[in-house]
Each structure stands twice: as structure tokens, then as C-alpha cells.
Design a protein around this motif. Structure first.
Motif, short mmCIF file in Angstrom:
data_model
loop_
_atom_site.label_atom_id
_atom_site.label_comp_id
_atom_site.label_asym_id
_atom_site.label_seq_id
_atom_site.Cartn_x
_atom_site.Cartn_y
_atom_site.Cartn_z
N HIS A 22 -13.93 -49.44 38.98
CA HIS A 22 -13.20 -49.98 37.83
C HIS A 22 -14.11 -50.11 36.61
O HIS A 22 -13.64 -50.11 35.47
N CYS A 29 -0.96 -48.47 33.12
CA CYS A 29 -2.35 -48.02 33.01
C CYS A 29 -2.46 -46.55 32.59
O CYS A 29 -3.49 -46.14 32.05
N THR A 30 -1.44 -45.75 32.86
CA THR A 30 -1.52 -44.34 32.50
C THR A 30 -1.58 -44.16 30.98
O THR A 30 -2.00 -43.11 30.50
N CYS A 78 -3.48 -45.91 29.12
CA CYS A 78 -4.83 -46.29 28.71
C CYS A 78 -5.72 -45.04 28.71
O CYS A 78 -5.66 -44.21 29.62
N PHE A 113 -7.80 -44.36 32.01
CA PHE A 113 -7.15 -44.31 33.32
C PHE A 113 -7.81 -43.30 34.26
O PHE A 113 -8.01 -43.58 35.44
N GLY A 154 -6.86 -47.26 37.62
CA GLY A 154 -6.12 -48.50 37.77
C GLY A 154 -6.81 -49.54 38.62
O GLY A 154 -6.29 -50.66 38.78
N PRO A 184 -2.77 -53.22 35.94
CA PRO A 184 -4.22 -53.20 35.77
C PRO A 184 -4.95 -54.04 36.81
O PRO A 184 -4.40 -54.98 37.38
N CYS A 207 -10.18 -55.70 35.00
CA CYS A 207 -10.17 -54.57 34.06
C CYS A 207 -11.13 -54.86 32.91
O CYS A 207 -11.03 -55.90 32.24
N TYR A 237 -7.23 -55.92 30.03
CA TYR A 237 -5.80 -55.90 30.36
C TYR A 237 -5.51 -56.74 31.61
O TYR A 237 -4.40 -57.27 31.75
#
Length: 407
Positions: free
Chosen positions: A244, A317-318, A320, A323, A328, A344, A348, A352
Motif C-alpha cells: 500500500h 480506488c480505480t 485514484c 491504484f 487498493g 481504500p 491509504c 482516503y
């Protein structure tokens, strides 16, 4: 778990490994096997809420059958833990049995049973890797989490392994708010014993859920950790724990993928198979090795694993830009903090997760594991070495070291 396509798909034969691994493999790359819930400690962040043994745990013969099956499936190695696996009376037999059947063993221990004789035995054994668990680079920090005297026990085990000439053994550290500033000290400690440092992420699983708010690294510490990993990552093992953090910029070494049910899973002491070692919860229970078809049928045919191996939505999240780097985040971390699996990660690095946590319905109870083998005696919830609990219902279940003099 939400899938955007039907559950069954063909795994790609080319391209990036991460794209192939998302569809699952014929056998897990890393199989974690908790041999027992018995433990002589009561660490506050224990992900499996271990302490007392479960009387239903797999017998020696059943464990041998699992090993036979892993050999047929060509599982390269198993990551054995607990509880404290070495307090199980047949642990050393099962270790030899696995190695004799071409299944390497990596086991994690607090060091309580690793005297000079056992250290010499391990140093002379092929296909075995030992990880000594520490929660701090000093007794003051470690013992607050793992219990009074546990730092001395662990370092004594490290000394014994080093004196026996053991090569490539590990020091395993769960990174918390209290020890993240000690990463250089951990590295120096492992170098002193000729060991290698392995650090993992603190997840809100088991008893860890009770202290996650107080112990998980802050946003500032996450960035410090990321910078440290970039500088030291080639010399430190992480097991994809911190993918992450890749959303901060440069990707960290590893697959950067949640491998739950795809390339990793967990067998618990009673034979239940979970998608992830950090998600011991009925929602992620795929089957049991005692059922017809054994572990292989669970791994290859369970509906849960088929679902996890289907292309997943990334939810919000897609949208962002990061991603593709973090995917995620961690499924277990999201689940046990009450966040949606397609949302998220609670940690994160773009913030987020904090927003999602703040927006949770205050009346919603966060999920908890249905399994808790914490000690019921006076040490329950306290990180301390055990004596004999005052009124145990069954002394051998309550304390695996009852009657044993610790030196």
C-alpha cells in the motif's frame, strides 16, 4: 467480494506475473500453517488471539496426511506458526517429516524452546528457516507488547542459533507506532547475530483489533517507513506487507498484490482453511482439510477462492492515479476496520482511508473473528509471560508450559 466478470476465467499465459497471479495458481506460493493456538505469551497484537490450545487441533497422523498432500501438490515450503508451534509435543517430528517429504519449513517462534541443543539440531538441518519474533529492539519496547522477559528469551535464542552456526535465520518484526523509530536498531541487532531482518505490517486482526488505533503507525511514520524501505529494501524482507506504500511513488520490491486465495492461504490448528493469514473470520473460511478431497479440493475448488480469483472491482480506488501501484491495499485491514473491500485501505497514504474511517456509521460494529483462544486466567489481554493460571478448567490447555521450569 464483488466480481465484474463471471467467476471462472483462464489465467493469462504471458505478461506480468501480477496479472497471472491474480487468477490463482495450482498450489499456493506461501502456505501459512498455524499448528496450535497454544502459546506461553499473550502478545497484545496477536493476530490469531492465541493462548490456549484447541482440543480439536489436528492429530499427528492428520498433520502428516496434510504434509503428504502438500508434497503431491509440489508446495515448496510452509510457513509454520501459531500460537507458539514449538510447544506442540510433536513439532520436531512434524518438522522432520515435512523436510523428509520435500516440503521446506519456515517457522516463527518466540524462542522459548530454542536451547543450545535445538539450535544445533536446526543448524544441521536442510530446508528449514527460523524466524525469531521481536516487538522492539530493546526490552523496554518489546516487553510492553510481548510480555516481561520475552526480549531476553528471544535474544537468547538468537545467540544459540548464531553459536550453532545457523545460517540465514531471521528476526521477524511487526511494525508498530512504538517500534518504527527502531528500524535501524533492528537492522543492527540482526547484523550482530548474522541474521536477516523481516518486517511485516500490523493488521487489526485477532487481539490486534483491540489496540490497532493505538499501535498502527501514523501517516508521518508510514512515510518514514517507506523511505527506509527504499533505502534498505534489498537487505530486508517484507513479504509484500507494505505494497500500500507504493502509492507514495516508487514501487517497493515484491508483487504488490493482495494474494489472498490466489497465491497464499492459511490452515489453522483445527484444519480450517482461510483465504488469508490475517483474515481469520468465517467470511473468509473456504473449507477444512478434514473434508473429502482434503486441502487440494479446498484450494482448487472452493467457491470463495474462485470468487477471489475473479477480476475484482477497485471501487472508488480505480479513480485514484495510484491504484495500479497499491491495488487498493490490504483486504484484512479493510475488513476488520469496517471498510468495504472495494474501498481504500485504512492506512491509504493519500489519506482516503482516514476519510473513509471518519465516515463510518458510528452504530456499525466492526467485524471480529469468531475465534479467540486468549488465556482466561489473570493474564488475559496482558502481554506477560505465564505462570500457571489460578483456576484453569484444564491445565494443559490453559498453559502449554505448565510445570516446566523456564531457565
Amino acid at each position: 467480494m464483488t466480481a465484474v466478470l463471471p467467476a471462472k476465467h483462464e489465467r493469462p499465459t504471458g505478461g506480468r506475473l501480477i496479472d497471472q497471479f491474480e487468477y490463482g495458481l495450482d498450489a499456493p506460493i506461501c502456505l501459512t500453517w498455524e499448528l496450535t493456538y497454544a502459546c506461553n505469551l499473550a502478545c497484545v497484537h496477536c493476530l490469531s488471539s492465541s493462548g490456549r490450545r484447541d482440543p480439536r487441533e489436528l492429530s499427528t497422523a492428520e498433520a502428516e496426511r496434510v504434509i503428504d498432500e502438500l508434497q503431491r501438490m509440489q508446495v515448496f515450503y510452509v510457513n509454520v506458526g501459531g500460537g507458539e508451534p514449538t510447544v506442540r509435543p510433536d513439532f520436531w517430528h512434524l518438522l522432520d517429516y515435512a523436510i523428509g517429504h520435500d516440503v521446506g519449513v519456515k517457522f516463527s517462534t518466540n524462542g522459548v524452546k530454542l536451547d543450545k541443543a535445538r539450535a544445533a539440531q536446526l543448524a544441521a538441518t536442510d530446508y528449514v528457516d527460523v524466524q525469531i519474533s521481536l516487538g522492539g529492539a530493546t526490552a523496554e519496547v518489546n516487553d510492553r507488547v510481548r510480555g516481561a522477559g520475552s526480549f531476553a528469551t528471544a535474544t537468547r535464542a538468537l545467540e544459540n542459533l548464531a553459536d550453532a552456526g545457523m545460517k540465514d535465520f531471521k528476526v521477524s518484526v511487526v511494525v508498530t507506532r512504538e517500534n518504527v523509530s527502531q528500524l535501524d536498531d533492528f537492522k543492527a541487532l540482526t547484523d550482530r547475530y548474522g541474521a536477516q531482518l523481516r518486517i511485516t505490517r500490523f493488521r487489526p486482526s485477532g487481539r490486534g483489533a483491540d489496540v490497532w488505533d493505538q499501535l498502527h503507525p501514523t501517516q508521518t511514520q508510514q512515510r518514514e517507513l517507506y523511505a527506509w524501505l527504499l533505502a534498505n529494501g534489498e537487505k530486508v524482507l517484507t513479504g509484500d506487507s507494505f505494497f500500500h506504500l507504493s502509492a507514495l511513488g516508487e514501487s517497493l520490491p515484491g508483487l504488490n498484490l493482495c494474494g489472498a486465495g490466489r497465491v497464499v492461504c492459511l490452515i489453522d490448528p483445527v484444519g480450517d482453511v482461510y483465504a488469508c493469514p490475517f483474515a481469520i473470520h468465517e467470511n473468509f473460511l473456504a473449507g477444512n482439510v478434514r473434508d473429502e478431497g482434503g486441502f487440494q479440493r479446498v484450494w482448487r475448488s472452493s467457491e470463495l477462492f474462485a470468487d477471489l480469483r475473479s477480476p475484482q472491482t477497485g471501487g472508488a480506488c480505480t479513480k485514484c492515479a495510484h491504484f495500479d501501484a497499491c491495488r487498493g491495499g490490504c483486504m484484512a485491514a479493510k475488513f476488520f476496520t469496517g471498510l468495504p473491500l472495494d474501498g481504500p485501505d485504512p492506512e491509504c497514504v493519500q489519506g482516503y482511508g482516514e476519510t473513509a474511517l471518519a465516515a463510518r456509521d458510528l452504530e456499525v460494529v466492526t467485524p471480529r473473528s469468531h475465534i479467540d483462544h486468549s488465556h482466561t486466567g489473570p493474564v488475559r489481554g496482558q502481554p506477560t509471560l505465564l505462570g500457571i493460571p489460578s483456576i484453569p478448567s484444564k491445565i494443559c490447555d490453559e498453559s502449554p508450559l505448565a510445570g516446566v521450569e523456564l531457565r
